[in-house]
Structures are given as structure tokens and as C-alpha cells.
Design a protein around this motif. Structure first.
Motif, short mmCIF file in Angstrom:
data_model
loop_
_atom_site.label_atom_id
_atom_site.label_comp_id
_atom_site.label_asym_id
_atom_site.label_seq_id
_atom_site.Cartn_x
_atom_site.Cartn_y
_atom_site.Cartn_z
N LYS A 6 51.06 -8.74 47.76
CA LYS A 6 50.85 -10.03 48.26
C LYS A 6 52.07 -11.09 47.53
O LYS A 6 52.06 -12.21 47.46
CB LYS A 6 49.49 -10.64 47.79
N GLY A 7 53.00 -10.47 47.25
CA GLY A 7 54.27 -11.10 46.61
C GLY A 7 54.86 -12.03 47.44
O GLY A 7 54.68 -11.88 48.75
N ASP A 11 63.73 -11.41 49.41
CA ASP A 11 64.67 -10.59 49.04
C ASP A 11 64.46 -9.19 49.28
O ASP A 11 65.36 -8.45 48.76
CB ASP A 11 65.23 -10.85 47.79
N ILE A 12 63.48 -8.74 50.14
CA ILE A 12 63.01 -7.64 50.51
C ILE A 12 63.52 -7.00 51.88
O ILE A 12 63.29 -7.97 52.89
CB ILE A 12 61.63 -7.15 49.90
N SER A 13 63.75 -5.81 52.09
CA SER A 13 64.08 -5.48 53.59
C SER A 13 62.84 -5.60 54.46
O SER A 13 61.68 -5.49 54.17
CB SER A 13 64.38 -4.00 53.50
N ASN A 18 57.05 -4.84 55.78
CA ASN A 18 56.14 -4.28 56.90
C ASN A 18 55.05 -3.22 56.09
O ASN A 18 54.03 -3.28 56.50
CB ASN A 18 56.83 -3.74 58.12
N PHE A 19 55.68 -2.41 55.34
CA PHE A 19 54.97 -1.45 54.72
C PHE A 19 53.86 -2.14 53.48
O PHE A 19 52.90 -1.68 53.62
CB PHE A 19 55.99 -0.45 53.67
N LEU A 20 54.29 -3.12 52.91
CA LEU A 20 53.55 -3.87 52.06
C LEU A 20 52.34 -4.60 52.83
O LEU A 20 51.28 -4.63 52.24
CB LEU A 20 54.46 -4.86 51.34
N ASN A 21 52.80 -5.16 54.02
CA ASN A 21 51.81 -5.82 55.02
C ASN A 21 50.75 -4.61 55.24
O ASN A 21 49.65 -5.02 55.25
CB ASN A 21 52.39 -6.43 56.19
N LEU A 22 51.09 -3.41 55.48
CA LEU A 22 50.25 -2.23 55.80
C LEU A 22 49.36 -2.09 54.93
O LEU A 22 47.99 -2.17 54.96
CB LEU A 22 50.94 -1.09 56.27
N ARG A 24 48.36 -4.33 52.55
CA ARG A 24 47.44 -5.36 52.64
C ARG A 24 46.62 -5.38 53.91
O ARG A 24 45.49 -6.23 53.97
CB ARG A 24 48.06 -6.83 52.88
N GLY A 25 46.72 -4.27 55.07
CA GLY A 25 45.89 -4.35 55.77
C GLY A 25 46.60 -4.92 57.37
O GLY A 25 45.79 -5.26 58.29
N ILE A 26 47.49 -5.40 57.09
CA ILE A 26 48.38 -6.01 58.59
C ILE A 26 49.11 -5.14 58.82
O ILE A 26 50.07 -4.49 58.41
CB ILE A 26 49.10 -7.60 57.79
N THR A 27 48.80 -4.93 60.42
CA THR A 27 49.97 -3.81 60.90
C THR A 27 50.97 -4.52 61.64
O THR A 27 51.00 -5.91 61.66
CB THR A 27 48.85 -3.31 62.28
N SER A 28 51.94 -3.93 61.81
CA SER A 28 53.26 -4.35 62.81
C SER A 28 53.77 -3.23 63.86
O SER A 28 53.06 -2.32 63.84
CB SER A 28 54.35 -4.65 61.65
N GLN A 29 54.65 -3.58 64.47
CA GLN A 29 55.05 -2.72 65.48
C GLN A 29 56.17 -1.97 64.97
O GLN A 29 57.07 -1.13 65.63
CB GLN A 29 55.71 -3.45 66.63
#
Length: 148
Positions: A6-7, A11-13, A18-22, A24-29
Motif C-alpha cells: 500500500k506504499g 518510482d517503481i516500475s 501491478n504485482f503489488l496491486n495483485l 492487495r487484491g487488485i487485478t490488472s491486464q
């Protein structure tokens, strides 16, 4: 490795975001995230893996419970030792104070009694010098001594 999913860092790729969001339970394409989601779905449906995961989780929880119980026991033992030491110190201080007070009261009582006896002896001598009969003086002395 510690991940703060949740940072707020910008300055991250995008792939890491997208991985950190996953996490947290948030999906992406994102293709990597999609592969991970597919593998996770497979792992959750695999009975052997689920069983291993549950056993590992149960073991981990048992270790935590055991460590907490051991910590409570150690804390109680340490608290008892500290309490006993503290109690001894307080008890000694109270005992000294109580002893001093009792000693002082006893000393005062003894002093008062000695003073009363000296006064009585002096009074007896005065009465004898005044020519008062010895029987009357003894009755008076006995009466005064009995009243104390």
C-alpha cells in the motif's frame, strides 16, 4: 523481504506496481499478473497443495501459540520474582517503621512510669517529713500505684 503493497512510491516500475496491486487484491491486464493469477487459481484447486498449505499454516499457528504461552509463563515468573523482591523491600521498610514507632511508644511509657514512681517517692518523703502516719502514706501509695 518486506513488501509494502500500500506504499505511495511512484518510482517503481509498472510491472512491480501491478504485482503489488495483485498482493492487495487488485487485478490488472498485465501478462505477468495474469500468469500469476492462473497459477494461484490452479494452486487453490490442487488438493495436495491446499493440504500442504493448510498443514504449514496450522504448524505456524501452533508455533505462535506455543511461543506466546512460553512468553506468558516467563513473564509471570519474572513478575513473581520482581514482586517478591519488591514486597520484601516494602515489608522491611514497614517493619522498621513499625518497630521504631513501637519502641518509641514503649520508651515513652517506661519513662512516664519511672517519672511517676520518682514523683511518688518524692511525695512519700515529703509526707514523712510532714509527719503523716506511715499507714496513711502506704494506703495513698497503693491507691496511686493501682490506678496506673
Amino acid at each position: 523481504m518486506i513488501m509494502l503493497a500500500k506504499g505511495k512510491a511512484d518510482d517503481i516500475s509498472p510491472k512491480l506496481k501491478n504485482f503489488l496491486n495483485l498482493v492487495r487484491g487488485i487485478t490488472s491486464q498485465d501478462s505477468f499478473v495474469k500468469k500469476l493469477e492462473k497459477k494461484l487459481k490452479y494452486a487453490k484447486q490442487n488438493a495436495v497443495w491446499r493440504r500442504q498449505y493448510m498443514l504449514a499454516k496450522i504448524e505456524r499457528l501452533a508455533l505462535i501459540d506455543e511461543a506466546m504461552a512460553r512468553g506468558r509463563l516467563e513473564g509471570k515468573a519474572e513478575g513473581r520474582l520482581e514482586g517478591r523482591a519488591e514486597g520484601r523491600l516494602e515489608g522491611r521498610a514497614e517493619g522498621r517503621l513499625e518497630g521504631k514507632l513501637e519502641g518509641k511508644a514503649e520508651g515513652i511509657a517506661i519513662g512516664e512510669k519511672r517519672g511517676s514512681i520518682k514523683t511518688l517517692d518524692t511525695t512519700t518523703l515529703i509526707l514523712k517529713d510532714a509527719g503523716i502516719a506511715p499507714e496513711i502514706i502506704e494506703k495513698l501509695r497503693a491507691s496511686i500505684l493501682n490506678s496506673q
